[in-house]
Structures are given as C-alpha cells and as structure tokens.
Write an enzyme that holds these catalytic residues in place. Structure first.
Site, mmCIF file in Angstrom:
data_model
loop_
_atom_site.group_PDB
_atom_site.id
_atom_site.type_symbol
_atom_site.label_atom_id
_atom_site.label_comp_id
_atom_site.label_asym_id
_atom_site.label_seq_id
_atom_site.Cartn_x
_atom_site.Cartn_y
_atom_site.Cartn_z
ATOM 1 N N ASN A 9 0.688 -1.231 0.018
ATOM 2 C CA ASN A 9 0.085 -0.011 0.052
ATOM 3 C C ASN A 9 0.844 1.221 0.069
ATOM 4 O OD1 ASN A 9 -2.056 2.031 0.273
ATOM 5 N ND2 ASN A 9 -2.205 1.210 2.554
ATOM 6 N N LYS A 11 -0.007 4.294 -0.249
ATOM 7 C CA LYS A 11 -0.689 5.627 0.247
ATOM 8 C C LYS A 11 -0.398 6.515 -0.587
ATOM 9 C CE LYS A 11 0.373 3.568 4.572
ATOM 10 N NZ LYS A 11 0.328 3.588 6.356
ATOM 11 N N HIS A 96 -9.540 1.186 5.003
ATOM 12 C CA HIS A 96 -8.116 1.353 5.679
ATOM 13 C C HIS A 96 -8.207 2.335 6.626
ATOM 14 C CE1 HIS A 96 -4.003 2.534 6.310
ATOM 15 N NE2 HIS A 96 -3.795 1.603 5.841
ATOM 16 N N GLU A 98 -6.531 4.613 8.008
ATOM 17 C CA GLU A 98 -6.540 6.046 7.798
ATOM 18 C C GLU A 98 -7.625 6.866 7.049
ATOM 19 O OE1 GLU A 98 -2.781 5.790 5.519
ATOM 20 O OE2 GLU A 98 -1.831 5.112 7.452
ATOM 21 N N GLU A 168 -5.453 -5.322 10.572
ATOM 22 C CA GLU A 168 -4.588 -4.195 10.728
ATOM 23 C C GLU A 168 -4.887 -3.261 12.074
ATOM 24 O OE1 GLU A 168 -2.515 -2.985 6.875
ATOM 25 O OE2 GLU A 168 -4.096 -1.609 7.148
ATOM 26 N N GLY A 174 2.428 1.797 10.799
ATOM 27 C CA GLY A 174 3.338 3.000 10.570
ATOM 28 C C GLY A 174 3.886 3.409 12.034
ATOM 29 N N SER A 214 3.130 -2.512 10.322
ATOM 30 C CA SER A 214 4.712 -2.535 10.557
ATOM 31 C C SER A 214 5.406 -3.927 10.078
ATOM 32 C CB SER A 214 5.278 -2.301 11.795
ATOM 33 O OG SER A 214 4.872 -0.804 12.227
HETATM 34 C C1 PEP Z 1 -0.926 0.103 5.982
HETATM 35 O O1 PEP Z 1 -0.638 1.223 5.537
HETATM 36 O O2 PEP Z 1 -1.604 -0.716 5.677
HETATM 37 C C2 PEP Z 1 0.307 -0.524 6.856
HETATM 38 C C3 PEP Z 1 0.222 -1.693 7.429
HETATM 39 O O3 PEP Z 1 1.476 0.470 7.170
HETATM 40 P P1 PEP Z 1 2.868 0.038 7.740
HETATM 41 O O4 PEP Z 1 3.201 -1.154 7.179
HETATM 42 O O5 PEP Z 1 3.716 1.257 7.454
HETATM 43 O O6 PEP Z 1 2.649 0.093 9.207
#
Ligand code: PEP
Length: 256
Positions: A9, A11, A96, A98, A168, A174, A214
């Site tokens: 992803n 973003k 998601h 976000e 998630e 992040g 992460s």
């Molecule tokens: C994400 O944006 O779905 C995500 C898991 O980000 P990160 O891997 O940076 O934690």
C-alpha cells in the site's frame, strides 16, 4: 489451500513516473517463479503508468487504495469502480484505518463500496482493526466483529470468495511496533470464526486473512509461519525496493 497474498500500500507516495521506474526495478528483483500473489496499490494518479510499465503478462497485480460507490455522476474528486477496472485494477483496498480516522469512513459506507467493487469485478481487501485504547480495554474481538458485520452485511457466499480481509491493528500501522505472531493469530482466529458462523466454515476457510502493521523483511517470515496468516498488507516497507523485494522473496520461500 489459500494462496499467499502480499500487498504493498503506497498511500500518498510516488509520482506517476517514479512509480513506473519502481515497478520495473521491482519486477527484476522478484524470484523467477513464485506461488505468492504480489499486488501493488499506487495512488490513483500512478495506476496508468504502473500498468503500462508492468505490461499485460506481469506477475504483479494492480490495486487501488479506495473507490466511491456510485458508478459516475456529480461527485467531485471521487473515482468509481468501473474507472478502476478500466485501468486494469484487480483489487481495491477498502476501509483502511487512515480512511476511517482521517476521512470519517464508517462501516455502512464501506459496505456500499464493497458492493460496488464486487459489481464491477474488483476484489476488495477489507481492512479491520482495533485502536490501542480498544485493545487495552479488552474490546478487540468486539471491534473486529462489529466492523466485519457492518461492512459485509448480507453478502452472498459467492461474493465473499472474492474478498480478502486485512487485520490491521491501528496501533501497529506506521509505528514500527508490529503485533506479535500470537496477537495476530488470535485476531485472525476471531475473524475466521465470525466468517464461519455468519456464512459457513467452507466460506471462512476459502477466504484469505492477511496481517498489516509494521511488516518488514525481519518479521514477515515469522508471521507467515502461522497457517492462520495468509499474507501481508505492507505500508512503509513497500516503498523501498530492497525491503519489498525481500518481503516478496521471503514469502515465496515459505511458499504455499
Ligand atoms: C498500512 O498502511 O496498511 C500499513 C500496514 O502500514 P505500515 O506497514 O507502514 O505499518
């Protein structure tokens, strides 16, 4: 057997030309053959250049990061499922965290987006996950089932087969603090049990549940050792060639 799914992803990162260069390089670094399904989700503005750079026989699939549920009309700034399908997308990430926290998305709207995606032959990757406060107050299971119920309400079993779930935890996205494998496995079990009891064990067993939060080249191997974890949704680590290529290769070597 569920095929391992690794999704990057991006973003709001990379211009159209940066994106094309990146996927050309990525392709060169992938194992010659792999049972893993590898997907990249660039911003809308880079979908066309990534598609052109990959070509029609690339092993890398294309995903969008969002869509709007109407097909067309007076919805300034929105992008519809038929538009994404026409650009060669196979997947779309929906719900998601976000989108939920920064843009106020709720389960009822995510449900409409899932229906629109399915109507136009796009495969939704539905994100669910609890915040740190929810986890610390023992609400994780309830949050997950509520998000799943609200987003997937009354979908037919055939429709469910096209959907992947991304667990998630918001506190892991992040932050560099990935869930432990045990924490992820517990959540994946809750999700699969909900799918089994609401639809059927066959439906639940056929659906892929991937972990996101992460994920790095250092932890992907451990996560994928559990048969509950069918892949990963990767944010930060997918923006850098070496780390995403390593995640893809490690997933392929664990192999399904
Ligand atoms: C994400 O944006 O779905 C995500 C898991 O980000 P990160 O891997 O940076 O934690």
């Amino acid at each position: 057997m569920r095929r391992t799914l690794i999704v990057g992803n991006w973003k709001m990162n990379k211009t159209a030309s940066e994106a094309a260069t990146f996927v050309r390089e990525l392709e060169k670094r992938l194992p010659a053959s792999s049972s893993v399904e590898l997907v990249v989700a660039p911003p809308f503005t880079a979908l066309e250049s990534v598609r052109a750079a990959l070509g029609p026989s690339s092993p890398i699939q294309l995903s969008a990061q969002n869509l709007f549920w109407e097909d067309h009309g007076a919805y300034t700034g929105e992008v519809s499922a038929p538009m994404l399908k026409d650009l060669g997308c196979r997947y779309v990430i929906l719900g998601h965290s976000e989108r939920r926290t920064l843009f106020g998305e709720r389960d009822d709207g995510i449900h409409k987006k899932i229906r629109a995606a399915l109507t136009h032959g796009l495969r939704p990757i539905l994100c669910v996950g609890e915040s740190l406060a929810q986890r610390e107050s023992g609400k994780t299971d309830g949050v997950l089932t509520q998000q799943l119920r609200g987003s997937l309400a009354e979908l037919a079993p055939q429709a469910m087969a096209a959907i992947a779930i991304a667990y998630e935890p918001v506190w892991a996205i992040g932050t560099g603090k990935a869930a432990t494998r045990d924490q992820a496995v517990d959540a994946h079990r809750v999700i699969r049990e909900f799918l089994a009891s609401t639809w059927s064990p066959d439906t639940a067993n056929a659906m892929r549940i991937v972990y996101g939060g992460s994920v790095t080249p250092q932890n992907i191997g451990s996560l994928l050792k559990s048969d509950q974890i069918d892949g990963a949704l990767v944010g930060g680590a997918c923006l850098e060639l070496d780390s995403f290529a390593r995640i893809a290769s490690d997933a392929a070597s664990i192999g399904v």
